[in-house]
Design an enzyme around this catalytic site. Sequence first.
Site, PDB file in Angstrom:
ATOM      1  N   ARG A 129      29.631 -18.419 -11.697  1.00 37.79           N
ATOM      2  CA  ARG A 129      28.205 -18.442 -12.037  1.00 37.79           C
ATOM      3  C   ARG A 129      27.955 -18.628 -13.522  1.00 37.79           C
ATOM      4  O   ARG A 129      26.839 -18.972 -13.924  1.00 37.79           O
ATOM      5  CB  ARG A 129      27.514 -17.196 -11.478  1.00 37.79           C
TER       6      ARG A 129
ATOM      7  N   GLU B 150      40.523  -3.897  -9.836  1.00 42.09           N
ATOM      8  CA  GLU B 150      40.685  -2.603  -9.174  1.00 42.09           C
ATOM      9  C   GLU B 150      41.843  -2.631  -8.193  1.00 42.09           C
ATOM     10  O   GLU B 150      42.594  -1.661  -8.075  1.00 42.09           O
ATOM     11  CB  GLU B 150      39.387  -2.234  -8.447  1.00 42.09           C
TER      12      GLU B 150
END
Length: 217
Positions: free
Chosen positions: A100, A137
């Site tokens: 994006r 993560e």
Amino acid sequence: MGEEASCNAVSVMEAAKQQQPPPKENGLAAAGEAAAAADPRLQGISDSIRVVPHFPKEGIMFNDITTLLLRPGVFKDAVDLFDERYRGMGIDAVAGIEARGFIFGPAIALAIGAKFIPLRKPRKLPGEVISEKYVLEYGTDCLEMHVGAIVPAERVIIVDDLVATGGTLCAAIRLLERAGADVVECACLIGLPKFKNLYKLNGKPVYVLVESRESDK
């Protein structure tokens, strides 16, 4: 790494509040009112972003910018705000993070008269590249840039749609600095509420237009 401890973001909303007497109310509502009073375009941008619950996984409140893109006037307002921020700062290049960052980055680059550099995921760029891995993560990821895209000492801003933990932006900063760039700032349309205070990423300020939302109004 602990991005929360090493990040410092300067939001447009916070900058607006610094130009006015402190509001009596606390919290996001007061910040939004101060920002709207300073520049009504900010409220229009915030209102145009749709919140999609539990996407792409349970517990994530996804701030969807595609609804903003359907409103050309609001899209232009967002680009104009970045243009007003960076025009006259001697920016040589705008680096956009896949994917994006490719929506806002080229528009900002054209507006300020700078070149655009795509920072892509692995094996997307042909030719010789320089890479920077970073920790997620659950696992790792990587950003790549063409060798020669940056001339040493060129002034660069990094653009993405949203900053959450800051890990991807930190990787982009490291990648560009390894190529000799002078990273001036990171620019994001949306930032998590914790980024409304003065934070930095790898010592570089992050400029955020609006805070993320947890629900549609």
